[in-house]
Design an enzyme around this catalytic site. Structure first.
Site, PDB file in Angstrom:
ATOM      1  N   HIS A 208      36.472  36.184  38.641  1.00 13.63           N
ATOM      2  CA  HIS A 208      37.898  35.888  38.481  1.00 13.63           C
ATOM      3  C   HIS A 208      38.631  36.974  37.691  1.00 13.63           C
ATOM      4  CE1 HIS A 208      41.640  33.818  38.096  1.00 13.63           C
ATOM      5  NE2 HIS A 208      41.588  33.917  36.786  1.00 13.63           N
ATOM      6  N   HIS A 217      47.183  41.319  32.278  1.00 14.92           N
ATOM      7  CA  HIS A 217      46.097  41.040  31.326  1.00 14.92           C
ATOM      8  C   HIS A 217      45.301  42.283  30.949  1.00 14.92           C
ATOM      9  CE1 HIS A 217      46.681  36.994  33.236  1.00 14.92           C
ATOM     10  NE2 HIS A 217      46.557  36.614  31.999  1.00 14.92           N
TER      11      HIS A 217
END
Ligand SMILES: *[C@@H]1O[C@H](CO)[C@@H](O)[C@H](O)[C@H]1NC(C)=O
Length: 266
Positions: A208, A217
């Site tokens: 993921h 991120h």
């Protein structure tokens, strides 16, 4: 022989044999012409909203054109907080009733994302969901042998320390993980063995979280330190992830490894 990979851009958007290592293996037969093609998406379950339905429609078109063999989901399968349980209607409302195109009536291989861990993570692994929709197959970590390619699915959420020490008001379903350090050590050990023994032409690892990303991120430092060296040492061709909701292709400078981020959508 061709390997055709299609990463869905956009907004949102078997026979089983167990062997040596602990990782469950699934056999995905190749087409008679030896070609392999599959779609990869992540970060999707929105009951059709946020353009999930529009992406599903386009996946159906491209899926038909490429005659895809299967679909890979890189996790964050159900927003915002995974499934509440095996009976959660979100499973049908975000999966069964959305990916209705004929070309998508294939096996789906899914991992869990961090949002999935915020609900009942074990529900997504349940055989009950496979009875509702036989396309569904979600496990924490497993291997798919697609002949031309071997795909190693890795449960990356437990690697990320901040989810344990600074959960920012979220609760995570860590049942089944036990001691995370031991869990990760064990997973890495199994993955190393499986990668070393693989003789597939293409070795692909799916998780993921990104290893490398210039998206929202950024890099996942725990994966850079713990997972990346193993991928490089074992000549992995691609690492495919979601999480960052954008399309990226980053090349490693020291090895043939290519990092592909797929999917998208808040
Ligand atoms: C859906 O897609 C359209 C067209 O690309 C875009 O204008 C719109 O903002 C998207 N909606 C959402 C909720 O993302």
């Amino acid at each position: 022989m061709d390997l055709c990979l299609v990463l869905m851009i956009t907004s949102f958007g078997l026979g089983m044999v167990s062997t040596h290592a602990e990782l469950q293996r699934f056999e995905q037969p190749a087409k008679t012409d030896g070609k392999l093609s599959f779609l990869v998406l992540g970060d999707w379950g929105r009951r059709g909203d946020f353009n999930q339905s529009e992406v599903a429609h386009q996946m159906g078109r491209i899926g038909e054109k490429l005659d895809v063999d299967f679909v890979v989901s890189t996790g964050d399968n159900f927003y915002d907080d995974g499934l509440t349980g095996e009976q959660d209607k979100a499973f049908e409302e975000s999966f069964t009733q959305i990916y209705t195109a004929k070309s998508l009536q294939k096996q789906w291989y899914s991992v869990l994302g961090n949002h999935d861990y915020r609900g009942n993570a074990e529900a997504q692994l349940s055989l009950h969901l496979r009875k509702i929709d036989s396309r569904w197959l979600c496990l924490r970590s497993f291997i798919v042998n697609a002949e031309l390619a071997e795909i190693f699915f890795v449960d990356t959420t437990p690697f990320v320390k901040s989810y344990f020490i600074d959960a920012k008001g979220h609760t995570y379903d860590w049942r089944g993980i036990g001691n995370p350090r031991a869990y990760i050590a064990n997973l890495i050990k199994d993955l190393k063995v499986a990668l070393r023994e693989s003789s597939a032409k293409w070795k692909i690892v799916v998780g993921h979280h990104s290893i490398r990303s210039i998206g929202h991120h950024g890099d996942t430092k725990e994966l850079v330190s713990k997972l990346l060296p193993i991928l490089k040492a074992n000549n992995v061709d691609f690492y495919m992830n979601g999480h960052d909701h954008c399309l990226e292709h980053i090349s490693d400078t020291e090895s043939p490894l290519q990092f592909l981020t797929s999917g998208a959508g808040i």
